[in-house]
Every structure is written in C-alpha cells, then in structure tokens.
Design an enzyme around this catalytic site. Sequence first.
Site, PDB file in Angstrom:
ATOM      1  N   LYS A  40       0.837  -1.208   0.000  1.00  0.00           N
ATOM      2  CA  LYS A  40       0.000   0.000   0.000  1.00  0.00           C
ATOM      3  C   LYS A  40       0.873   1.259   0.000  1.00  0.00           C
ATOM      4  O   LYS A  40       0.592   2.224  -0.711  1.00  0.00           O
ATOM      5  CB  LYS A  40      -0.967  -0.022   1.197  1.00  0.00           C
TER       6      LYS A  40
ATOM      7  N   GLN B  13      -5.209  -1.613   9.387  1.00  0.00           N
ATOM      8  CA  GLN B  13      -4.958  -2.925   8.784  1.00  0.00           C
ATOM      9  C   GLN B  13      -5.494  -4.030   9.694  1.00  0.00           C
ATOM     10  O   GLN B  13      -5.279  -4.012  10.909  1.00  0.00           O
ATOM     11  CB  GLN B  13      -3.447  -3.096   8.541  1.00  0.00           C
TER      12      GLN B  13
ATOM     13  N   ASP C  58     -11.266   2.114   3.160  1.00  0.00           N
ATOM     14  CA  ASP C  58     -11.480   0.671   3.001  1.00  0.00           C
ATOM     15  C   ASP C  58     -12.962   0.387   2.735  1.00  0.00           C
ATOM     16  O   ASP C  58     -13.320  -0.700   2.297  1.00  0.00           O
ATOM     17  CB  ASP C  58     -11.106  -0.069   4.292  1.00  0.00           C
TER      18      ASP C  58
HETATM   19  N1  GUN Z   1      -6.512  -7.189   5.891  1.00  0.00           N
HETATM   20  C1  GUN Z   1      -6.628  -7.969   4.790  1.00  0.00           C
HETATM   21  N2  GUN Z   1      -7.152  -7.261   3.769  1.00  0.00           N
HETATM   22  C2  GUN Z   1      -7.371  -6.006   4.237  1.00  0.00           C
HETATM   23  C3  GUN Z   1      -7.879  -4.818   3.649  1.00  0.00           C
HETATM   24  O1  GUN Z   1      -8.273  -4.758   2.483  1.00  0.00           O
HETATM   25  N3  GUN Z   1      -7.926  -3.737   4.471  1.00  0.00           N
HETATM   26  C4  GUN Z   1      -7.532  -3.773   5.761  1.00  0.00           C
HETATM   27  N4  GUN Z   1      -7.636  -2.655   6.491  1.00  0.00           N
HETATM   28  N5  GUN Z   1      -7.060  -4.866   6.334  1.00  0.00           N
HETATM   29  C5  GUN Z   1      -6.965  -5.971   5.569  1.00  0.00           C
END
Ligand code: GUN
Length: 295
Positions: free
Chosen positions: A58, A102, A125
């Site tokens: 990211k 996350q 998200d």
């Molecule tokens: N953990 C696994 N996939 C994701 C995601 O798309 N966003 C977040 N915040 N955590 C994750």
Amino acid sequence: MAEATPYTLIDGRKISSDIKKEITDKVIERRQQGKKVPHLAIILVGDDGASQTYVDHKVKACKEVGFHYTMMRFADTISEDKLMKHIDQVNRDEDVDGFIVQLPLPQHISVERITEKIRPDKDVDGFTNRNFGSIVSKNPLLLPATPFGVMELLKRYKIETEGRNCVVVGASRLVGAPLSMMLVEEGRATVTVCHKYTKDLASFTRQADILVVAVGKPGIVTADMVKQGAVVIDVGTTRVEGPQFKNGYALKGDVDFNEVAPKASFITPVPGGVGPMTIASLLLNTLRATELRNP
Ligand code: GUN
C-alpha cells in the site's frame, strides 16, 4: 467430456496499473491547479508478517501515484482505548484525507468498535456500516475496496452482469456480503449467496454464469463445480507455508486454477487477479475522499 475452451486470463496487475496511471495523472493535475494532494494514513498494530507485506504494498502504491502517506505503527499490546484515541486524532487531522486500520487486530481489540470509530468520509477501506449501507443508496460514499475492485475488473473486461446468474461463495462482512449487494444494485444480476451453512454447494455453483469465491480455503472449488463457459473470480488469498516456496510461503486461491481454467471463459489467477485491485480501489477511494473534502 466437454471440450476445453480457450479462456481469458483476467489480469488484475495490468488493470491495477492502468488505474494507477489514471490516478497519477489526476494527482499531477491537482498539483498544477494548486489543489491538495491526497494523503493516506495507515495504522498497523502488531507485527503480523502478512499484514506487514500488505501494508508495504500500500505504501509502495502511494509512492507510485504521488500521494502523501503516513505510517502509524503500534505494538500489539496497545489497549483498545488508546487505539481509539489515535483514531480520533486521525479523524480530526485536516491533512489526512483517508485512512485504514490494517486487519486482523489483536484478539483483545474489537474490530467492529474500531471500524465504527473511523469517520465514514475518511473510511477508504469502505468498512464502516455507513459505507456498507451506502451500496444501496443512490449516492454511495466510499465503496468497500475489494468488492469495488471486483466490479471494476468485470467492467474493464466488459463482462455483462445484467440478468446473469451470479453465485457468490462466502458471505463475509468485508467481501461476500457487500459484493453480492453491489452485483444486485449496480450489476443488476440475479445473485445467490452461499456460505458455510449452504447444503450441496456444488448444486449452486454449477448454475453460475459468474462465480465469485471468497472463503479463504485453498482449492475448494474444483472443475466439477463449475459450468462450462463460466466467469470465475477468485478472491481467496491464503498464505500456504512450505520450504519449497520462495520466501517460505505461496499465495493460494480458493479455486483449483489448473482444473477449472479450461472450463472457464474468464478467470482470475492468484496471485495477480483480485489482489492488486484491492490496492487500486484503496487509491481510488483516497482520491475520491480528497475530492469530496477538497474539491
Ligand atoms: N486485511 C486484509 N485485507 C485487508 C484490507 O483490504 N484492508 C484492511 N484494512 N485490512 C486488511
């Protein structure tokens, strides 16, 4: 036995890269116009290896498109109250346009309480109840990132959804549930949602013109469960560890790709299918959040 058809591989890396180029151009344009450059903050709790890898991707994506970013790390011993206070701070930080926490979080922290603390207009998200619900509104705010990415793949490969039979396997809050709603609302599809209580899963999956699998169980969808010519979207990405893999692990999808691909018309690989689209959607949402706050 039905004849094998040549299938089209849905290249999530290519589409994600196209989207990143489009975003880069918009960021350059915003800079030239003296407008605010998007700023994404990422909160990471603990030192889970998979989470660290996702977060690294990211950060790399933010750099690629020219976004500002802030990484905030906390030990896995942080209390829920303390984490809430940090979220409050980011909610109020005028420079941050969007942020994510996350997942997974340590056991002692409630994902629901943490998620609901995020300001919906910064929830890039698309995890909050407000954004989940906005899927069925005329004017969605920020759509859940992974389902948004799947819809974008279908659109960019010109895969018609209207009136088609879509079967979504997995009813999770983050993928299956929102995606099935998006396929109904935006996709105008006929949607069946299957989950762990579904009896005779194969009898449903065999009806699918478009089969989406998001359960996190490597290889549970085999060729006998798929209709000839179906579109197959595999959202599963499970880390399978083993000494035979470079880095000590490999990412495995829910679909037995080698068996299923010859029956499919379109299919996503794992890795390189839906995965890169989650990040592309996160960037699109961050740009949208910025445009909403600073037109
Ligand atoms: N953990 C696994 N996939 C994701 C995601 O798309 N966003 C977040 N915040 N955590 C994750």
